[in-house]
Write a protein that holds these residues in place. Sequence first.
Motif, PDB file in Angstrom:
ATOM      1  N   ASN A  10       0.820  -1.212   0.000  1.00 30.92           N
ATOM      2  CA  ASN A  10       0.000   0.000   0.000  1.00 30.92           C
ATOM      3  C   ASN A  10       0.852   1.259   0.000  1.00 30.92           C
ATOM      4  O   ASN A  10       0.524   2.247  -0.666  1.00 30.92           O
ATOM      5  N   LYS A  32      -5.952   3.319  -8.328  1.00 35.66           N
ATOM      6  CA  LYS A  32      -6.381   3.261  -6.932  1.00 35.66           C
ATOM      7  C   LYS A  32      -7.333   2.091  -6.680  1.00 35.66           C
ATOM      8  O   LYS A  32      -7.271   1.437  -5.642  1.00 35.66           O
ATOM      9  N   ARG A  36      -6.642  -1.376  -4.216  1.00 38.81           N
ATOM     10  CA  ARG A  36      -7.519  -1.937  -3.181  1.00 38.81           C
ATOM     11  C   ARG A  36      -7.847  -3.400  -3.459  1.00 38.81           C
ATOM     12  O   ARG A  36      -7.932  -4.213  -2.546  1.00 38.81           O
ATOM     13  N   THR A 117     -13.841   3.545  -3.921  1.00 34.39           N
ATOM     14  CA  THR A 117     -13.429   2.351  -3.193  1.00 34.39           C
ATOM     15  C   THR A 117     -14.234   1.152  -3.691  1.00 34.39           C
ATOM     16  O   THR A 117     -15.054   1.265  -4.598  1.00 34.39           O
TER      17      THR A 117
END
Length: 262
Positions: A10, A32, A36, A117
């Motif tokens: 990360n 991004k 994740r 996300t």
Amino acid sequence: MTIIIYLFFNRIIGRGIQKHMINDSFDATNSKFLQRVIGFVIILIGFSFVIFMIPNLKHIATTILAGAGVLVAVIGFASQQVLSNIISGIMIVVTKPYRLKDRVTVRSNSGVVEDITLRHTIIKNYENKRVIIPNSIMSNEVIINANFAEDICCQWVEISISYTADIKKAKTLMKDEIISHPFFIDHREHLHKKEDTDIAPIRVISVGDFSITLRAWTWAANPGNAFVMGCDLLESIKDRFDKEDIEIPYPYSNVIWKNTKE
């Protein structure tokens, strides 16, 4: 080891994304989201090794797998909203109706997309507050994206003049103020219009009880500049009209009624 690898991954990937964010050609949205997903996979693999390396946990895992069909059905029913958000997040990243740093409006929420996300999208509004919207809602809602395909933005500038004012003179004054604004751009180059097209068209759009309303079509490089330009032009045009004796009217009947009441 799983936690160490996850934190190390990360940190390295996060630094790389921040370093390239200033580059317009860099796709921060995919990067991004992929960060994740890979982080989730690292944790899943790590805990899987833990389960199969400890005998007691391995026995429990085998028992659970024996009834996996029922377990999957129960978990699937209980977490269908979570799975819906994850799938919607993947579809958003793949189809790209919006990306990071895009200016969007969803329902009554307007702002800049700050993060996407696995579960939700974070929008930073113009009051610097964060609006967190589940991906399943973002996937089903009508989204106004000011940066989709191109950033160039049209800003209407409307102002009213009295019936006794010279319309042609008012248009000329408005156009002078518009063209001289530093954020104003020639939209004909970007939209592939003919050179003889008016650079800043101004038209009468309404004839009211007390005034005639003029609307100017102005263009800026992005929505932020367009908003600032629109505010500046209202002020500068009003000042210019005052100097050139172009009257901006107000409802006289209300003033007479107020004076009578007093």
